[in-house]
Design a protein around this motif. Structure first.
Motif, PDB file in Angstrom:
ATOM      1  N   PRO A  65      38.903 -46.807 -21.392  1.00  0.00           N
ATOM      2  CA  PRO A  65      39.592 -46.876 -22.698  1.00  0.00           C
ATOM      3  C   PRO A  65      38.618 -47.489 -23.813  1.00  0.00           C
ATOM      4  O   PRO A  65      37.652 -48.043 -23.626  1.00  0.00           O
ATOM      5  CB  PRO A  65      40.454 -48.128 -22.309  1.00  0.00           C
ATOM      6  CG  PRO A  65      40.898 -48.227 -20.907  1.00  0.00           C
ATOM      7  CD  PRO A  65      39.408 -47.691 -20.586  1.00  0.00           C
ATOM      8  N   ASP A  66      38.664 -47.113 -25.024  1.00  0.00           N
ATOM      9  CA  ASP A  66      38.076 -47.333 -26.073  1.00  0.00           C
ATOM     10  C   ASP A  66      37.696 -48.712 -26.193  1.00  0.00           C
ATOM     11  O   ASP A  66      36.471 -49.062 -26.703  1.00  0.00           O
ATOM     12  CB  ASP A  66      38.481 -46.669 -27.416  1.00  0.00           C
ATOM     13  CG  ASP A  66      38.594 -45.300 -27.484  1.00  0.00           C
ATOM     14  OD1 ASP A  66      37.779 -44.468 -26.829  1.00  0.00           O
ATOM     15  OD2 ASP A  66      39.342 -44.734 -28.201  1.00  0.00           O
ATOM     16  N   ASP A  67      38.764 -49.454 -25.988  1.00  0.00           N
ATOM     17  CA  ASP A  67      38.394 -50.845 -26.135  1.00  0.00           C
ATOM     18  C   ASP A  67      37.508 -51.234 -25.262  1.00  0.00           C
ATOM     19  O   ASP A  67      36.784 -52.480 -25.521  1.00  0.00           O
ATOM     20  CB  ASP A  67      39.730 -51.917 -26.318  1.00  0.00           C
ATOM     21  CG  ASP A  67      40.684 -51.537 -25.190  1.00  0.00           C
ATOM     22  OD1 ASP A  67      40.635 -51.003 -24.118  1.00  0.00           O
ATOM     23  OD2 ASP A  67      41.793 -52.438 -24.869  1.00  0.00           O
ATOM     24  N   ALA A  68      37.433 -50.757 -23.960  1.00  0.00           N
ATOM     25  CA  ALA A  68      36.705 -51.275 -22.941  1.00  0.00           C
ATOM     26  C   ALA A  68      35.141 -50.983 -23.363  1.00  0.00           C
ATOM     27  O   ALA A  68      34.265 -51.589 -23.103  1.00  0.00           O
ATOM     28  CB  ALA A  68      37.040 -50.846 -21.641  1.00  0.00           C
ATOM     29  N   LYS A  69      34.962 -49.717 -23.696  1.00  0.00           N
ATOM     30  CA  LYS A  69      33.658 -49.197 -24.172  1.00  0.00           C
ATOM     31  C   LYS A  69      33.254 -49.979 -25.369  1.00  0.00           C
ATOM     32  O   LYS A  69      31.950 -50.427 -25.325  1.00  0.00           O
ATOM     33  CB  LYS A  69      33.902 -47.734 -24.464  1.00  0.00           C
ATOM     34  CG  LYS A  69      33.788 -46.711 -23.251  1.00  0.00           C
ATOM     35  CD  LYS A  69      33.881 -45.466 -23.652  1.00  0.00           C
ATOM     36  CE  LYS A  69      35.407 -45.134 -24.456  1.00  0.00           C
ATOM     37  NZ  LYS A  69      35.205 -43.546 -24.486  1.00  0.00           N
ATOM     38  N   ARG A  81      21.147 -51.559 -27.978  1.00  0.00           N
ATOM     39  CA  ARG A  81      21.593 -51.250 -26.654  1.00  0.00           C
ATOM     40  C   ARG A  81      23.009 -51.354 -26.585  1.00  0.00           C
ATOM     41  O   ARG A  81      23.695 -52.228 -26.985  1.00  0.00           O
ATOM     42  CB  ARG A  81      21.085 -52.278 -25.605  1.00  0.00           C
ATOM     43  CG  ARG A  81      19.515 -52.669 -25.651  1.00  0.00           C
ATOM     44  CD  ARG A  81      18.558 -51.395 -25.242  1.00  0.00           C
ATOM     45  NE  ARG A  81      17.252 -51.587 -25.415  1.00  0.00           N
ATOM     46  CZ  ARG A  81      16.567 -52.418 -24.752  1.00  0.00           C
ATOM     47  NH1 ARG A  81      16.968 -52.637 -23.600  1.00  0.00           N
ATOM     48  NH2 ARG A  81      15.157 -52.379 -24.859  1.00  0.00           N
ATOM     49  N   GLY A  82      23.745 -50.323 -26.123  1.00  0.00           N
ATOM     50  CA  GLY A  82      25.194 -50.285 -25.780  1.00  0.00           C
ATOM     51  C   GLY A  82      25.802 -49.090 -26.123  1.00  0.00           C
ATOM     52  O   GLY A  82      25.159 -47.845 -26.493  1.00  0.00           O
ATOM     53  N   TYR A  83      27.205 -49.182 -26.304  1.00  0.00           N
ATOM     54  CA  TYR A  83      27.838 -47.887 -26.589  1.00  0.00           C
ATOM     55  C   TYR A  83      27.815 -47.401 -28.100  1.00  0.00           C
ATOM     56  O   TYR A  83      27.983 -48.151 -29.222  1.00  0.00           O
ATOM     57  CB  TYR A  83      29.381 -48.531 -26.278  1.00  0.00           C
ATOM     58  CG  TYR A  83      30.561 -47.319 -26.760  1.00  0.00           C
ATOM     59  CD1 TYR A  83      30.308 -45.791 -26.011  1.00  0.00           C
ATOM     60  CD2 TYR A  83      31.304 -47.468 -27.589  1.00  0.00           C
ATOM     61  CE1 TYR A  83      31.230 -44.860 -26.432  1.00  0.00           C
ATOM     62  CE2 TYR A  83      32.192 -46.536 -27.875  1.00  0.00           C
ATOM     63  CZ  TYR A  83      32.130 -45.284 -27.265  1.00  0.00           C
ATOM     64  OH  TYR A  83      33.105 -44.164 -27.524  1.00  0.00           O
ATOM     65  N   VAL A  84      27.603 -46.162 -28.145  1.00  0.00           N
ATOM     66  CA  VAL A  84      27.678 -45.517 -29.720  1.00  0.00           C
ATOM     67  C   VAL A  84      28.834 -44.813 -30.002  1.00  0.00           C
ATOM     68  O   VAL A  84      29.012 -43.708 -29.109  1.00  0.00           O
ATOM     69  CB  VAL A  84      26.747 -44.723 -29.631  1.00  0.00           C
ATOM     70  CG1 VAL A  84      26.338 -43.933 -31.177  1.00  0.00           C
ATOM     71  CG2 VAL A  84      25.090 -45.551 -29.380  1.00  0.00           C
ATOM     72  N   PRO A  85      30.012 -45.314 -30.719  1.00  0.00           N
ATOM     73  CA  PRO A  85      31.074 -44.637 -30.654  1.00  0.00           C
ATOM     74  C   PRO A  85      31.060 -43.084 -31.560  1.00  0.00           C
ATOM     75  O   PRO A  85      29.978 -43.118 -32.407  1.00  0.00           O
ATOM     76  CB  PRO A  85      32.021 -45.463 -31.237  1.00  0.00           C
ATOM     77  CG  PRO A  85      31.149 -46.526 -32.247  1.00  0.00           C
ATOM     78  CD  PRO A  85      30.058 -46.755 -31.209  1.00  0.00           C
ATOM     79  N   HIS A  98      29.800 -35.119 -33.178  1.00  0.00           N
ATOM     80  CA  HIS A  98      31.027 -34.995 -32.444  1.00  0.00           C
ATOM     81  C   HIS A  98      30.409 -35.541 -31.150  1.00  0.00           C
ATOM     82  O   HIS A  98      30.463 -34.649 -30.164  1.00  0.00           O
ATOM     83  CB  HIS A  98      31.511 -33.627 -32.526  1.00  0.00           C
ATOM     84  CG  HIS A  98      33.090 -33.738 -31.910  1.00  0.00           C
ATOM     85  ND1 HIS A  98      34.002 -34.453 -32.346  1.00  0.00           N
ATOM     86  CD2 HIS A  98      33.207 -32.876 -30.770  1.00  0.00           C
ATOM     87  CE1 HIS A  98      34.868 -34.161 -31.391  1.00  0.00           C
ATOM     88  NE2 HIS A  98      34.610 -33.142 -30.623  1.00  0.00           N
ATOM     89  N   LYS A  99      30.281 -36.652 -30.796  1.00  0.00           N
ATOM     90  CA  LYS A  99      29.733 -37.237 -29.502  1.00  0.00           C
ATOM     91  C   LYS A  99      29.769 -38.659 -29.309  1.00  0.00           C
ATOM     92  O   LYS A  99      30.274 -39.417 -30.326  1.00  0.00           O
ATOM     93  CB  LYS A  99      28.265 -36.885 -29.389  1.00  0.00           C
ATOM     94  CG  LYS A  99      27.249 -37.798 -30.158  1.00  0.00           C
ATOM     95  CD  LYS A  99      25.970 -37.421 -29.754  1.00  0.00           C
ATOM     96  CE  LYS A  99      24.923 -38.561 -30.536  1.00  0.00           C
ATOM     97  NZ  LYS A  99      25.212 -38.810 -31.852  1.00  0.00           N
ATOM     98  N   GLU A 100      29.602 -39.141 -28.083  1.00  0.00           N
ATOM     99  CA  GLU A 100      29.802 -40.631 -28.102  1.00  0.00           C
ATOM    100  C   GLU A 100      28.580 -40.889 -27.031  1.00  0.00           C
ATOM    101  O   GLU A 100      28.149 -39.919 -26.185  1.00  0.00           O
ATOM    102  CB  GLU A 100      31.018 -41.295 -27.541  1.00  0.00           C
ATOM    103  CG  GLU A 100      31.488 -40.549 -26.123  1.00  0.00           C
ATOM    104  CD  GLU A 100      32.855 -41.054 -25.497  1.00  0.00           C
ATOM    105  OE1 GLU A 100      33.165 -42.192 -25.986  1.00  0.00           O
ATOM    106  OE2 GLU A 100      33.362 -40.354 -24.743  1.00  0.00           O
ATOM    107  N   ILE A 180      24.866 -39.210 -23.131  1.00  0.00           N
ATOM    108  CA  ILE A 180      25.507 -38.981 -24.186  1.00  0.00           C
ATOM    109  C   ILE A 180      26.794 -37.883 -23.696  1.00  0.00           C
ATOM    110  O   ILE A 180      26.815 -37.031 -22.751  1.00  0.00           O
ATOM    111  CB  ILE A 180      24.699 -38.038 -25.025  1.00  0.00           C
ATOM    112  CG1 ILE A 180      23.466 -38.665 -25.504  1.00  0.00           C
ATOM    113  CG2 ILE A 180      25.522 -37.439 -26.108  1.00  0.00           C
ATOM    114  CD1 ILE A 180      22.731 -37.870 -26.429  1.00  0.00           C
ATOM    115  N   HIS A 181      27.909 -38.003 -24.103  1.00  0.00           N
ATOM    116  CA  HIS A 181      28.984 -37.458 -23.948  1.00  0.00           C
ATOM    117  C   HIS A 181      29.471 -36.408 -25.095  1.00  0.00           C
ATOM    118  O   HIS A 181      29.869 -36.994 -26.178  1.00  0.00           O
ATOM    119  CB  HIS A 181      30.345 -38.162 -23.430  1.00  0.00           C
ATOM    120  CG  HIS A 181      31.630 -37.836 -23.053  1.00  0.00           C
ATOM    121  ND1 HIS A 181      32.741 -38.304 -23.524  1.00  0.00           N
ATOM    122  CD2 HIS A 181      31.661 -36.378 -22.432  1.00  0.00           C
ATOM    123  CE1 HIS A 181      33.861 -37.416 -23.182  1.00  0.00           C
ATOM    124  NE2 HIS A 181      33.070 -36.331 -22.447  1.00  0.00           N
TER     125      HIS A 181
END
Length: 343
Positions: A65-69, A81-85, A98-100, A180-181
């Motif tokens: 889920p987005d909140d966990a990321k 370092r970490g998650y890039v929304p 258009h990526k995370e 990257i997703h």
């Protein structure tokens, strides 16, 4: 010189220590770096089990889920370092990508001198609360980083230098791995997965899971990089362009709107933060230097700070500053060479 396809280079002789085939591979890599700035690397010896472990970790992380990321949001880190929304990263003149992503690098402890000195790109990784995540990711990182060391020596030879010419600069470099997703959404607006750019480091070793990557040639045409499951995509970065006075060129590339779910895993091979990068003397004798020198880590931080929203806000608030003589985004590469002399 222009190009219409991406060369394929088998580097087995380099990774296996086959001295009889080494010279031919070095020459192929040199041609690819001079004429294209890109190549597909096969025979690299990276264990498919490590690749599978990385892909599994990425799929499980991005399915959270987005909140966990956002618990490991990159803006919470003191060393990037970490998650890039989605929408966090914006390249020069482009719409948000258009990526995370999830960004990590060499995992230094919090008591390491580089981190204690306030280095903005070195220190501990942020790891998500996800079982069996950091171990396979680190194992992949170490394997591909080792491949990068081999290729760095080959590039030195291709430039007419001793194989160990750059080894001294690779001890604790800010060499980043990005997971990257690119989500597939047929109803999404037709914008690129990632906008046109050059890479900021020495070179990049990219492992994609699907097509989508395009490279800009000297005629201004976008050339597709065919997907190969067995290949890494290798491309020259800004620092090798500066070191070679433009003999090796950082070629712009992008990811078009994806036609299927896509992951990609670029490892940006770099040298140590304080490494001074000036055009090598052998390449300035005829025409003089085309580039002002940079400090490797400062160049990386300057480019990063200009493209990430959370860092741009800190710049605007005066919380951080760009290094002296920071280059603007998109100031290196084949297109910049065409449009104006580099400075």
């Amino acid at each position: 010189m222009t190009f219409t396809s991406i060369p394929i280079v088998d580097v087995h002789a380099l990774v296996s220590g086959d001295e009889t085939g080494r010279d031919a591979v070095v020459a192929e890599l040199g041609r690819a770096a001079r004429e294209v700035g890109f190549a597909q690397i096969v025979g690299h010896g990276v264990d498919p089990i490590l690749v599978g472990g990385l892909k599994d970790a990425a799929e499980r992380f991005f399915a959270l889920p987005d909140d966990a990321k956002m618990d490991v949001y990159i803006g919470n880190s003191t060393n990037h370092r970490g998650y890039v929304p989605p929408g966090e990263e914006v390249f020069a003149g482009a719409t948000p990508d258009h990526k995370e992503a999830f960004d990590l690098s060499i995992d230094l402890p919090s008591d390491h001198p580089e981190y204690l000195a306030g280095n903005p790109l070195l220190g501990p990784n942020q790891w998500p609360d996800l079982p069996d995540f950091d171990e396979p990711v680190n194992a992949y990182y170490e394997s591909v980083f080792a491949l990068g060391r081999v290729l760095l020596r080959a590039f030195a030879e291709a430039l007419g230098e001793a194989a160990d010419r750059f080894d001294r600069y690779v001890t604790t470099p800010p060499a980043q791995l990005r997971m990257i997703h690119y989500p597939y959404d047929p109803d999404a607006s037709d914008r690129p997965g990632i906008g046109a750019h050059t890479d900021y480091e020495v070179f990049t070793l990219l492992l994609p899971t699907a097509p989508g990557l395009e490279v800009l040639n000297a005629d201004g045409d976008w050339i597709d990089v065919p997907y190969r499951e067995d290949a890494f995509v290798l491309n020259i970065g800004d620092l090798l362009e500066i070191w070679t006075n433009g003999v090796f060129t950082a070629t712009s590339h992008r990811v078009r709107k994806v036609a299927e779910e896509r992951y990609s895993f670029p490892l940006f091979f770099n040298v140590d933060h304080d490494t001074r990068v000036d055009p090598l003397e052998r390449f300035v004798e005829a025409d003089g230097p085309r580039y002002g020198g940079v400090t490797a880590g400062e160049h990386l931080f300057a480019q990063t700070a200009q493209s990430f929203t959370y860092l741009r806000k800190r710049l605007a608030a005066g919380e951080i500053t760009l290094p002296d003589n920071a280059r603007p985004l998109y100031s290196l590469g084949r297109e910049a060479q065409r449009s104006a002399p580099a400075v």
